[in-house]
Design an enzyme around this catalytic site. Structure first.
Site, short mmCIF file in Angstrom:
data_model
loop_
_atom_site.label_atom_id
_atom_site.label_comp_id
_atom_site.label_asym_id
_atom_site.label_seq_id
_atom_site.Cartn_x
_atom_site.Cartn_y
_atom_site.Cartn_z
N GLU A 121 0.84 -1.21 0.00
CA GLU A 121 0.00 0.00 0.00
C GLU A 121 0.87 1.25 0.00
O GLU A 121 0.60 2.23 -0.71
CB GLU A 121 -0.93 -0.02 1.22
CG GLU A 121 -1.94 -1.15 1.14
CD GLU A 121 -2.89 -1.23 2.31
OE1 GLU A 121 -2.41 -1.23 3.47
OE2 GLU A 121 -4.11 -1.28 2.08
N GLU A 141 -2.86 -10.32 3.73
CA GLU A 141 -3.89 -10.00 4.72
C GLU A 141 -4.82 -11.19 4.97
O GLU A 141 -5.17 -11.50 6.11
CB GLU A 141 -4.73 -8.79 4.25
CG GLU A 141 -4.09 -7.44 4.51
CD GLU A 141 -3.10 -7.00 3.45
OE1 GLU A 141 -2.70 -7.85 2.61
OE2 GLU A 141 -2.69 -5.83 3.47
C1 1HE Z 1 7.29 -7.67 12.13
C2 1HE Z 1 6.60 -7.68 10.91
C3 1HE Z 1 5.30 -7.11 10.89
C4 1HE Z 1 8.50 -8.62 10.62
N1 1HE Z 1 4.82 -6.61 12.03
N2 1HE Z 1 6.77 -7.15 13.25
N3 1HE Z 1 2.52 -8.33 6.92
C5 1HE Z 1 2.89 -9.63 6.87
O1 1HE Z 1 2.12 -10.53 7.00
C6 1HE Z 1 4.37 -9.89 6.67
C7 1HE Z 1 4.98 -10.29 8.00
N4 1HE Z 1 6.42 -10.47 7.94
C8 1HE Z 1 7.00 -11.55 7.34
O2 1HE Z 1 6.37 -12.36 6.68
C9 1HE Z 1 8.50 -11.68 7.49
O3 1HE Z 1 8.87 -10.98 8.66
C10 1HE Z 1 9.34 -11.18 6.30
C11 1HE Z 1 9.17 -12.16 5.13
C12 1HE Z 1 8.92 -9.77 5.87
C13 1HE Z 1 10.82 -11.13 6.72
O4 1HE Z 1 11.21 -12.39 7.21
P1 1HE Z 1 12.55 -12.52 8.09
O5 1HE Z 1 12.77 -13.99 8.30
O6 1HE Z 1 13.63 -11.73 7.45
O7 1HE Z 1 12.24 -11.78 9.47
P2 1HE Z 1 11.37 -12.29 10.73
O8 1HE Z 1 12.22 -13.18 11.58
O9 1HE Z 1 10.05 -12.80 10.32
O10 1HE Z 1 11.12 -10.89 11.50
C14 1HE Z 1 12.21 -10.17 12.04
C15 1HE Z 1 11.62 -9.24 13.08
O11 1HE Z 1 10.75 -8.33 12.41
C16 1HE Z 1 10.78 -9.96 14.10
O12 1HE Z 1 10.84 -9.21 15.28
P3 1HE Z 1 11.67 -9.76 16.58
O13 1HE Z 1 11.45 -8.73 17.61
O14 1HE Z 1 11.11 -11.10 16.87
O15 1HE Z 1 13.09 -9.84 16.08
C17 1HE Z 1 9.38 -9.84 13.52
O16 1HE Z 1 8.36 -9.95 14.48
C18 1HE Z 1 9.44 -8.45 12.96
N5 1HE Z 1 8.45 -8.25 11.90
N6 1HE Z 1 7.36 -8.28 9.98
C19 1HE Z 1 5.56 -6.63 13.16
N7 1HE Z 1 4.57 -7.04 9.77
C20 1HE Z 1 -3.54 -1.05 7.17
S1 1HE Z 1 -3.90 -2.69 7.13
C21 1HE Z 1 -2.50 -3.46 6.43
C22 1HE Z 1 -2.55 -4.94 6.75
C23 1HE Z 1 -1.26 -5.61 6.50
O17 1HE Z 1 -0.26 -5.02 6.22
S2 1HE Z 1 -1.30 -7.32 6.68
C24 1HE Z 1 0.27 -7.84 6.17
C25 1HE Z 1 1.25 -7.86 7.31
#
Ligand code: 1HE
Length: 265
Positions: A121, A141
């Site tokens: 977005e 989502e």
């Molecule tokens: C996060 C987020 C997040 C990472 N919110 N903390 N978006 C998603 O569904 C995508 C979610 N993220 C992922 O699928 C993966 O993190 C990635 C593919 C982007 C990257 O993977 P990776 O292996 O490099 O990293 P990781 O181990 O998953 O995450 C590293 C850290 O980033 C970890 O935090 P930590 O404190 O445990 O180290 C994760 O929690 C954090 N992190 N992505 C919060 N999205 C207005 S409405 C919009 C609705 C949406 O956007 S829905 C889609 C959400």
């Protein structure tokens, strides 16, 4: 640069070069640049200031290996928001992204890694999207039991069409590479998206600012109008832009044959 310097930013960085190109960096790499409420507020502040700070073009880039992982899911879980609270969060996202799309200042995004959910977005609110070979696009989502709230139903549907957007949300389909270009998620696929984004920003910044204002504001407004009203508005905008003093030297250069010719090579 005073207006930009005065901002207090934690999750974004901004640097303005001597040519008026601002580099805006998402700098929450440890959270994959997920958009928490604070970052969205910073985007609003920054993109309110940018059109008033003499910025000629913006490169939007990210620290780390991913452009943006979308909504901060952990903050969202922990805040346990009410429907009204999340509606207001979404309105802030819209405020930020509308400021970007309608700012009149060209914004070129240098993409890499995940451009997913709210990250897509964000990317869809800029004017030109440049991907590298690590870049991938998705709307996860559905997988998370959520729905888009930052304008995807408008901007992503506009880029790829309703059927593809619904498919992305229902099936978790991921687009990357040439396929992402061909469906309209990005306009360039290159080795180095940051270098290309900077090159494009410099090209855009060489135009008169009023011309870029029209390109990066009027077209979006006109998409919201009936064809009849858009044609009227286009005439008004062209009346102002096409008679500006800044254009006369360029027209004279064409007329005296010193101006560049538009050729494919
Ligand atoms: C996060 C987020 C997040 C990472 N919110 N903390 N978006 C998603 O569904 C995508 C979610 N993220 C992922 O699928 C993966 O993190 C990635 C593919 C982007 C990257 O993977 P990776 O292996 O490099 O990293 P990781 O181990 O998953 O995450 C590293 C850290 O980033 C970890 O935090 P930590 O404190 O445990 O180290 C994760 O929690 C954090 N992190 N992505 C919060 N999205 C207005 S409405 C919009 C609705 C949406 O956007 S829905 C889609 C959400």
């Amino acid at each position: 640069m005073r207006a930009l310097d005065a901002l207090s930013l934690k999750n974004l960085k901004v640097a303005l070069d001597a040519d008026g190109i601002a580099t805006v960096t998402l700098s929450r790499a440890e959270k994959r640049n997920a958009l928490n409420a604070e970052t969205v507020d910073e985007l609003i502040d920054l993109f309110t200031a940018i059109p008033r700070a003499g910025v000629k073009a913006v490169v939007l880039r990210a620290e780390g290996t991913h452009f943006c992982a979308g909504l901060d899911l952990v903050e969202h879980l922990e805040a346990d928001r009410t429907p009204a609270e999340f509606m207001h969060i979404c309105l802030r996202w819209h405020e930020a992204f509308n400021k970007m799309e309608y700012s009149g200042v060209p914004i070129i995004a240098a993409l890499k890694g995940a451009v997913v959910g709210g990250g897509l977005e964000l990317a869809s609110a800029v004017h030109v999207r440049v991907a590298d070979h690590s870049t991938y696009f998705a709307l996860p989502e559905g997988t998370r039991g959520l729905f888009t709230g930052g304008g995807a139903t408008i901007r992503v549907a506009d880029l790829v069409g309703k059927a593809r957007m619904i498919d992305m949300m229902l099936t978790g389909r991921i687009y990357k590479g040439e396929e992402a270009v061909s469906v309209g998620l990005c306009q360039y696929l290159v080795e180095d998206s940051e270098a290309k984004a900077m090159e494009l920003a410099r090209a855009a910044a060489s135009h008169p600012p009023l011309t870029n204002f029209a390109i990066c504001s009027a077209i979006s407004h006109m998409q919201n109008m009936s064809a009849l009203d858009a044609a009227y508005a286009e005439s008004v905008v062209a009346g102002i832009v096409n008679t500006q003093k800044d254009a006369r030297g360029r027209l004279a250069a064409f007329a005296d044959k010193s101006g560049a010719r538009i050729r494919p090579e």
